[in-house]
Design an enzyme around this catalytic site. Structure first.
Site, PDB file in Angstrom:
ATOM      1  N   SER A  36      38.412  36.319  33.226  1.00 24.58           N
ATOM      2  CA  SER A  36      37.817  36.569  34.531  1.00 24.58           C
ATOM      3  C   SER A  36      38.307  37.886  35.101  1.00 24.58           C
ATOM      4  CB  SER A  36      38.190  35.448  35.494  1.00 24.58           C
ATOM      5  OG  SER A  36      39.574  35.523  35.755  1.00 24.58           O
ATOM      6  N   LYS A  37      37.432  38.472  35.907  1.00 25.58           N
ATOM      7  CA  LYS A  37      37.702  39.771  36.530  1.00 25.58           C
ATOM      8  C   LYS A  37      38.999  39.781  37.313  1.00 25.58           C
ATOM      9  CE  LYS A  37      33.548  40.899  38.454  1.00 25.58           C
ATOM     10  NZ  LYS A  37      32.493  41.457  39.169  1.00 25.58           N
ATOM     11  N   ARG A  38      39.314  38.641  37.938  1.00 24.35           N
ATOM     12  CA  ARG A  38      40.483  38.609  38.804  1.00 24.35           C
ATOM     13  C   ARG A  38      41.769  38.779  38.010  1.00 24.35           C
ATOM     14  NH1 ARG A  38      41.157  33.895  40.288  1.00 24.35           N
ATOM     15  NH2 ARG A  38      39.262  33.126  39.296  1.00 24.35           N
TER      16      ARG A  38
ATOM     17  N   LEU B 293      41.919  39.984  34.698  1.00 26.26           N
ATOM     18  CA  LEU B 293      41.892  40.914  33.585  1.00 26.26           C
ATOM     19  C   LEU B 293      40.717  41.854  33.784  1.00 26.26           C
ATOM     20  CD1 LEU B 293      43.141  40.548  30.442  1.00 26.26           C
ATOM     21  CD2 LEU B 293      40.743  40.286  30.021  1.00 26.26           C
TER      22      LEU B 293
END
Ligand code: GLU
Length: 538
Positions: free
Chosen positions: A254-256, A258
């Site tokens: 997930s963006k949060r 990585l």
């Protein structure tokens, strides 16, 4: 049978490493069997649609060297390849299902659906559409639709029993039909849903193998029911393992947690070869166990049955390691120079001859893991001798080694030849004759030549820079040291030294900025000259 695979991204934002991963595996399967790899844009969710995303996704695959055989830009026998341009095709297909009674028009308003859900909640029933519209007679459905009443079209699914599909990696996957709640095929805005458009298109585009992310497993029974409603044979399904964050719980990437943007890795200077190689090891390894392999090797040996399901971790350290390996051992220095030149130009670096560039890259590449790290570490090779920054740590080394620098300045200027052997011998001889430790000479010299304490071997530096620049740099370094400090007021002396260092750094900064601006302007002019005649419309 021709193997046809596809990647079917939705244009909803920055291209994701997961899309690259799934695209790579589909590409490999098609190419392994001499088949076709289709790019289809699933752009029917108009709310999440992002106009720039399509070009960005195509650019990503282009950068990776994964080129579709059919797609929106190149066309193909089963286009168009944007779902928003295929509405007529979905209409004909939904009509066929309505005609056959396999689908129905459902007229519940949002309020009615909310009330239904509230009641289900209150009574502790499973949530979801309860099939209430399925019993409305067909004539009534058509009459209300013709009168313009808003509605959706739903698939009629069996209430009892279960639906099974076969997954190449998981075997038979079965879910009770009670869990499939007459899914919507066409939304009230007339656009098809993902399920419907996806199945119609996979069939129309002759897709034989659907490799997609694990998160779609629960959608596939619906797809299986649709294939059966149409009387079509189903493709082979394989749901690839989700890429995981490198955290203790191995949560879905997930963006949060990585960086998931391919563009961001590209900008950092991860090489497309390395990213592909890395992604190819997610849930897969070559039969011969090699960890470093090219796209061609992967294609030649790819077999989807060898994919393993234990959640593969997107380990950044491993990616950087692999990238470093490509930088150092796989790419030739010339290839690397091609990739680096635009970045050097952007940084405002200037160089006269190609050999110098190749020498610099060769000496720096063992010390960088990404292209951008190499660029950032290379400034002192390209900036004028009085313009690169001298960092405080380096300044200390220079201050401590002033005597050695003065001695070496003299010796270097007297050398007959200024090559590797001569420089090495001179430095060895100096250390021996003075009975000092080698670092006491090397550190100040490295600091004077580069302005840093972290740089390649002094001999390499000296030989690449050449005698004149070495002498100028030693001269500059010594010049920036203040005169001998008066003994009586150490505090004042220190303050004076600090002020002098600051002033020197200011002066260098101004020179650096001017040099960078000039190099950038020169590069722009060169690019301008290289433009074809008449490009400006003259
Ligand atoms: N549009 C879906 C996505 O964005 C496609 C999923 C599939 O491959 O069926 O991933």
């Amino acid at each position: 049978m021709t193997v046809v695979t596809r990647i079917a991204p939705s244009p909803t934002g920055d291209p994701h490493v997961g899309t690259a991963y799934v695209g790579l595996f589909n590409y490999a399967l098609a190419k392994r069997h001499g088949g076709r790899f289709v790019f289809r844009l699933e752009d029917t969710d108009r709310e999440r649609y992002d106009a720039d995303a399509e070009a960005a996704i195509l650019a990503m695959f282009d950068w990776l060297g994964i080129r579709p055989d059919e797609g929106p830009e190149i066309g193909g026998p089963n286009g168009p390849y944007r779902q928003s341009e295929r509405l007529e095709i979905y209409r004909t297909h939904v009509d066929a299902l309505l005609e056959a009674g396999a689908a129905y028009r459902a007229f519940e308003t949002a309020e009615e659906l909310d009330a239904m859900r509230a009641e289900q909640k209150q009574r502790g029933l499973p949530l979801g559409y309860d099939g209430r519209g399925a019993t409305v007679p067909r004539e009534e459905q058509e009459r209300r639709a013709a009168a313009g009443e808003p509605h959706v079209v739903r698939l009629r699914t069996p209430e009892a029993g279960e639906t099974t599909f076969h997954d190449l990696l998981r075997g038979d996957v079965t879910i009770p039909n009670a869990e499939i709640k007459d899914p919507v095929l066409v939304k009230s805005d007339g656009f098809p849903t993902y399920h419907f458009a996806n199945v119609v298109d996979d069939h129309a585009m002759e897709v034989t193998h659907v490799l997609r992310a694990e998160e779609w497993v629960t959608s596939t029974p619906i797809h299986a029911l649709l294939y059966r409603a149409f009387g079509w044979s189903e493709p082979v399904f394989a749901h690839l393992p989700l890429l995981r964050n490198p955290d203790a719980n191995k949560t879905k990437i997930s963006k949060r947690k990585l960086d998931t943007s391919v563009a961001s890795y590209r900008d950092q200077g991860i090489l497309p070869e390395a990213l592909l190689n890395f992604l190819a090891t997610m849930g897969f390894h070559l039969p011969d166990g090699r960890e470093v392999f090219s796209l061609d090797d992967f294609v030649a040996q790819f077999d989807p049955e060898r994919i393993t399901l234990g959640g593969p971790v997107f380990d950044l350290k491993k990616l950087r390691h692999l990238n470093a390996h490509y930088l150092r051992e796989v790419l030739s220095v010339e290839e690397l120079a091609d990739r680096l030149e635009p970045r050097f130009e952007d940084a405002g670096y200037a160089w006269d001859d190609e050999d110098y560039l190749l020498d610099v890259i060769d000496v720096l590449r063992p010390r960088a893991e990404t292209l951008q790290e190499l660029v950032d570490a290379a400034d002192y090779f390209f900036l004028p001798d009085d313009a690169f920054a001298i960092h405080p740590e380096a300044r200390k080394k220079i201050a401590a080694g002033q005597q050695a620098l003065e001695d070496l300045e003299r010796s270097f200027s007297m050398l007959d030849f200024f090559d590797e052997d001569a420089v090495d011998e001179l430095l060895d001889e100096y250390v021996r004759s003075r009975e000092i430790k080698k670092p006491a000479v090397m550190m100040p010299l490295r600091a004077a030549l580069t302005g840093t304490t972290n740089a390649p071997s002094v001999t390499d530096l000296a030989v690449i820079l050449g005698r004149e620049r070495v002498l100028r740099r030693i001269g500059r370094a010594l010049g920036e040291m203040t005169a001998a400090l008066p003994d009586d007021d150490p505090a004042a002396a220190e303050a004076a030294a600090e002020a002098a260092a600051k002033a020197a750094e200011e002066a260098a900064r101004a020179k650096r900025e001017a040099a960078i601006a000039k190099a950038r302007a020169d590069a722009a002019a060169r690019r301008g000259e290289a433009a074809p005649e008449g490009a400006d419309g003259a």
